[in-house]
Design an enzyme around this catalytic site. Structure first.
Site, PDB file in Angstrom:
ATOM      1  N   ASP A   1      59.208  65.285 -41.196  1.00 30.34           N
ATOM      2  CA  ASP A   1      57.920  65.334 -40.253  1.00 30.34           C
ATOM      3  C   ASP A   1      56.635  64.530 -41.150  1.00 30.34           C
ATOM      4  O   ASP A   1      56.757  64.644 -41.055  1.00 30.34           O
ATOM      5  CB  ASP A   1      56.995  66.897 -40.305  1.00 30.34           C
ATOM      6  CG  ASP A   1      56.313  67.320 -39.641  1.00 30.34           C
ATOM      7  OD1 ASP A   1      55.473  65.847 -39.595  1.00 30.34           O
ATOM      8  OD2 ASP A   1      55.911  68.225 -39.728  1.00 30.34           O
TER       9      ASP A   1
ATOM     10  N   ILE B   1      49.623  65.526 -32.866  1.00 32.31           N
ATOM     11  CA  ILE B   1      49.395  67.132 -33.624  1.00 32.31           C
ATOM     12  C   ILE B   1      49.719  67.976 -32.658  1.00 32.31           C
ATOM     13  O   ILE B   1      48.976  67.815 -31.789  1.00 32.31           O
ATOM     14  CB  ILE B   1      47.953  66.453 -34.134  1.00 32.31           C
ATOM     15  CG1 ILE B   1      47.791  65.704 -35.110  1.00 32.31           C
ATOM     16  CG2 ILE B   1      47.676  68.222 -34.829  1.00 32.31           C
ATOM     17  CD1 ILE B   1      46.231  65.075 -35.841  1.00 32.31           C
ATOM     18  N   GLY B   2      50.202  68.926 -33.060  1.00 35.06           N
ATOM     19  CA  GLY B   2      50.740  70.408 -32.832  1.00 35.06           C
ATOM     20  C   GLY B   2      51.649  70.111 -31.146  1.00 35.06           C
ATOM     21  O   GLY B   2      51.626  70.916 -30.382  1.00 35.06           O
TER      22      GLY B   2
ATOM     23  N   ASP C   1      52.907  56.225 -39.471  1.00 33.03           N
ATOM     24  CA  ASP C   1      51.832  56.131 -40.044  1.00 33.03           C
ATOM     25  C   ASP C   1      51.238  54.457 -39.874  1.00 33.03           C
ATOM     26  O   ASP C   1      50.279  53.946 -39.453  1.00 33.03           O
ATOM     27  CB  ASP C   1      51.685  55.946 -41.269  1.00 33.03           C
ATOM     28  CG  ASP C   1      52.169  57.148 -42.210  1.00 33.03           C
ATOM     29  OD1 ASP C   1      51.110  58.045 -40.886  1.00 33.03           O
ATOM     30  OD2 ASP C   1      51.648  58.028 -43.080  1.00 33.03           O
TER      31      ASP C   1
ATOM     32  N   GLY D   1      55.377  62.805 -33.263  1.00 33.02           N
ATOM     33  CA  GLY D   1      54.530  62.715 -32.532  1.00 33.02           C
ATOM     34  C   GLY D   1      53.470  63.238 -32.710  1.00 33.02           C
ATOM     35  O   GLY D   1      52.889  63.141 -33.362  1.00 33.02           O
TER      36      GLY D   1
ATOM     37  N   TYR E   1      36.937  60.639 -42.674  1.00 37.11           N
ATOM     38  CA  TYR E   1      36.235  61.974 -41.357  1.00 37.11           C
ATOM     39  C   TYR E   1      34.946  61.467 -41.583  1.00 37.11           C
ATOM     40  O   TYR E   1      34.283  61.748 -40.278  1.00 37.11           O
ATOM     41  CB  TYR E   1      36.276  63.225 -41.151  1.00 37.11           C
ATOM     42  CG  TYR E   1      38.079  63.006 -40.441  1.00 37.11           C
ATOM     43  CD1 TYR E   1      38.256  62.543 -39.341  1.00 37.11           C
ATOM     44  CD2 TYR E   1      39.261  63.856 -41.643  1.00 37.11           C
ATOM     45  CE1 TYR E   1      39.787  62.409 -39.248  1.00 37.11           C
ATOM     46  CE2 TYR E   1      40.467  63.709 -41.890  1.00 37.11           C
ATOM     47  CZ  TYR E   1      41.272  63.223 -39.929  1.00 37.11           C
ATOM     48  OH  TYR E   1      42.488  63.056 -39.853  1.00 37.11           O
TER      49      TYR E   1
ATOM     50  N   GLY F   1      54.531  70.444 -31.971  1.00 40.90           N
ATOM     51  CA  GLY F   1      56.137  70.976 -32.681  1.00 40.90           C
ATOM     52  C   GLY F   1      56.954  70.744 -33.404  1.00 40.90           C
ATOM     53  O   GLY F   1      57.527  71.290 -34.072  1.00 40.90           O
ATOM     54  N   LYS F   2      56.503  69.496 -34.118  1.00 36.52           N
ATOM     55  CA  LYS F   2      57.290  68.981 -35.006  1.00 36.52           C
ATOM     56  C   LYS F   2      57.639  69.573 -36.352  1.00 36.52           C
ATOM     57  O   LYS F   2      58.514  69.878 -36.346  1.00 36.52           O
ATOM     58  CB  LYS F   2      56.271  67.772 -35.843  1.00 36.52           C
ATOM     59  CG  LYS F   2      56.044  66.677 -34.568  1.00 36.52           C
ATOM     60  CD  LYS F   2      55.014  65.394 -35.884  1.00 36.52           C
ATOM     61  CE  LYS F   2      53.833  65.316 -36.598  1.00 36.52           C
ATOM     62  NZ  LYS F   2      53.062  66.037 -35.428  1.00 36.52           N
TER      63      LYS F   2
END
Length: 160
Positions: A109, A40-41, A115, A38, A74, A43-44
């Site tokens: 997770d 990011i954020g 990926d 899922g 980044y 709930g994994k």
């Protein structure tokens, strides 16, 4: 409620398959590989913690913090996307090899498959990874997936 504890009601819709798995003897004689996917954020990590605390499944978390290319990625995605994805691929491959040897039911997770099929593919589509580098990545992935097993169950968490 203790810090980090997930309310049972939050994941109650998925209880039926977990009950079925545990009633079949997963905790002793039969191991399973469960993957949680899922955004990011989504709930994994909370779901992994819930499955661990309620069913005794061994939790395994994504090893993203140790990626030495992440800060560079980044700062300059095009310059470092391939390096970062190769790092994730090799480290997740090692993780999957270890999970294949584990005797317990594990809940992971994020997987190598996510990926490859989501993150690396999107970086290629966004032209952050060249066609040549993406081809090499896919070739490595194909080789690696001949020796690791896919999850027995994939739980995808979607947020709205």
């Amino acid at each position: 409620m203790a810090s980090g504890t997930v309310p049972a009601a939050r994941f109650s819709r998925g209880t039926a398959w977990v009950t079925h798995l545990t009633s079949e003897g997963v905790r002793g004689t039969m191991k399973r590989f469960i993957a949680v996917a899922g955004n990011i954020g989504s709930g994994k990590t909370s779901l992994v913690e819930f499955l661990h605390s309620h069913y005794g499944f061994k939790p395994v978390y994504e090893p993203y913090i140790d990626n030495p290319y992440l800060d560079d990625f980044y700062e300059d995605m095009k310059g470092w996307a391939f390096h970062s994805q190769i790092y994730f691929l090799t480290h997740k491959f090692r993780l999957h090899l270890a999970l294949d040897q584990d005797v317990e039911t594990v809940v992971l997770d994020r997987t190598l498959f996510e990926d490859a099929e989501i993150f690396c593919r999107n970086l290629y589509r966004m032209r952050k990874i060249t066609k040549r580098d993406y081809g090499l990545y896919r070739e490595l992935l194909e080789t690696m997936t001949t020796v690791i097993r896919p999850p027995d169950l994939l739980i995808y968490l979607r947020c709205s």
